[in-house]
Design a protein around this motif. Structure first.
Motif, short mmCIF file in Angstrom:
data_model
loop_
_atom_site.label_atom_id
_atom_site.label_comp_id
_atom_site.label_asym_id
_atom_site.label_seq_id
_atom_site.Cartn_x
_atom_site.Cartn_y
_atom_site.Cartn_z
N PHE A 243 3.70 -4.63 -6.67
CA PHE A 243 3.73 -6.04 -7.05
C PHE A 243 5.11 -6.65 -6.85
N ARG A 244 6.15 -5.90 -7.13
CA ARG A 244 7.51 -6.42 -6.89
C ARG A 244 7.75 -6.65 -5.40
N ALA B 219 0.82 -1.21 0.00
CA ALA B 219 0.00 0.00 0.00
C ALA B 219 0.85 1.26 0.00
N ASN B 220 2.06 1.16 0.48
CA ASN B 220 2.93 2.33 0.57
C ASN B 220 3.98 2.39 -0.53
N ALA B 221 3.89 1.50 -1.49
CA ALA B 221 4.83 1.52 -2.61
C ALA B 221 4.53 2.73 -3.50
N PRO B 222 5.56 3.32 -4.08
CA PRO B 222 5.35 4.51 -4.91
C PRO B 222 4.61 4.24 -6.22
N THR B 223 4.69 3.04 -6.75
CA THR B 223 4.00 2.71 -8.00
C THR B 223 3.36 1.34 -7.89
N MET B 224 2.44 1.05 -8.78
CA MET B 224 1.80 -0.27 -8.82
C MET B 224 2.85 -1.34 -9.08
N GLY B 225 3.78 -1.06 -10.00
CA GLY B 225 4.84 -2.03 -10.29
C GLY B 225 5.68 -2.32 -9.05
N ASP B 226 6.04 -1.28 -8.31
CA ASP B 226 6.80 -1.48 -7.07
C ASP B 226 5.99 -2.29 -6.07
N PHE C 14 5.42 -7.43 -3.25
CA PHE C 14 4.63 -8.63 -2.95
C PHE C 14 5.41 -9.90 -3.29
N VAL C 15 5.97 -9.92 -4.48
CA VAL C 15 6.74 -11.09 -4.91
C VAL C 15 7.96 -11.30 -4.02
N ARG C 16 8.64 -10.22 -3.69
CA ARG C 16 9.87 -10.31 -2.92
C ARG C 16 9.66 -10.82 -1.50
N ILE C 17 8.55 -10.43 -0.86
CA ILE C 17 8.39 -10.81 0.56
C ILE C 17 7.15 -11.64 0.85
N GLN C 18 6.54 -12.20 -0.15
CA GLN C 18 5.35 -13.02 0.10
C GLN C 18 5.63 -14.22 0.98
N LEU D 73 6.36 -12.77 -11.04
CA LEU D 73 5.97 -11.87 -12.12
C LEU D 73 6.77 -12.23 -13.36
N VAL D 74 6.12 -12.26 -14.49
CA VAL D 74 6.80 -12.54 -15.76
C VAL D 74 6.40 -11.45 -16.74
N ARG D 75 7.39 -10.76 -17.26
CA ARG D 75 7.13 -9.72 -18.26
C ARG D 75 7.18 -10.35 -19.64
N GLN D 76 6.17 -10.02 -20.46
CA GLN D 76 6.09 -10.53 -21.82
C GLN D 76 5.61 -9.39 -22.71
N ASP D 77 6.53 -8.83 -23.46
CA ASP D 77 6.24 -7.66 -24.30
C ASP D 77 5.68 -6.54 -23.42
N ASP D 78 4.47 -6.09 -23.73
CA ASP D 78 3.86 -5.00 -22.96
C ASP D 78 3.01 -5.49 -21.79
N HIS D 79 3.09 -6.76 -21.50
CA HIS D 79 2.25 -7.35 -20.44
C HIS D 79 3.11 -7.88 -19.30
N VAL D 80 2.51 -7.90 -18.13
CA VAL D 80 3.15 -8.51 -16.97
C VAL D 80 2.15 -9.52 -16.40
N HIS D 81 2.60 -10.73 -16.18
CA HIS D 81 1.76 -11.80 -15.67
C HIS D 81 2.14 -12.08 -14.22
N LEU D 82 1.14 -12.16 -13.37
CA LEU D 82 1.33 -12.50 -11.97
C LEU D 82 0.95 -13.96 -11.80
N GLY D 83 1.83 -14.72 -11.20
CA GLY D 83 1.57 -16.15 -11.03
C GLY D 83 1.74 -16.60 -9.59
N TYR D 84 1.18 -17.75 -9.29
CA TYR D 84 1.25 -18.35 -7.95
C TYR D 84 1.44 -19.83 -8.15
N GLY D 85 2.54 -20.35 -7.67
CA GLY D 85 2.83 -21.77 -7.84
C GLY D 85 3.00 -22.47 -6.50
#
Length: 132
Positions: free
Chosen positions: A97-98, A88-95, A100-104, A115-127
């Motif tokens: 999500f990053r 909630a306190n990250a400066p950008t949406m990208g930050d 979240f991934v880093r400390i989940q 997170l996987v970047r593919q061209d202009d898209h970013v995919h969020l995954g959970y495995g």
């Protein structure tokens, strides 16, 4: 190997959700090895396999195969506790999500978020990598 754990926060609404589908929580937690009171402590940790067992039992007993989605719709990122506050306190949406991934791992040690970047898209995954 140590037991993989899951923070209770995202499961906190499970008792009310299963009751709304006419199922007693006692039936869901039967043989799960936990007390129902633990589901009220959002910062408590339970075995990841137990969390999966609870969701599986809830889906079977309610007849709602997407019970996990219904549960997730009840919340926003703040149910993730400290992780959600950081997001909630990250400066950008990208930050956000990053972060979240880093400390989940503070919420779950039985799965990984990526997170996987593919061209202009970013995919969020959970495995899930824990056996349950």
């Amino acid at each position: 190997m140590s037991q993989r754990m899951q923070r209770v926060g995202p499961l906190e609404g499970l008792p009310d959700l299963v009751r709304s589908h006419g199922v007693a929580l006692e039936a869901v937690i039967e043989n799960a090895g936990i007390d129902a009171a633990v589901l009220a402590d959002v910062d408590a940790m339970i075995p990841f396999a137990t969390a999966c067992h609870l969701l599986d039992r809830a889906a079977k007993l309610t007849g709602v195969g997407h019970i996990g989605l219904e549960l997730g719709l009840r919340y926003d990122h703040m149910i993730l506790g400290m992780v959600g506050a950081l997001m909630a306190n990250a400066p950008t949406m990208g930050d956000s999500f990053r972060d979240f991934v880093r400390i989940q791992y503070r919420n779950s040690r039985g799965a990984v978020v990526f997170l996987v970047r593919q061209d202009d898209h970013v995919h969020l995954g959970y495995g899930i990598y824990d056996r349950y």
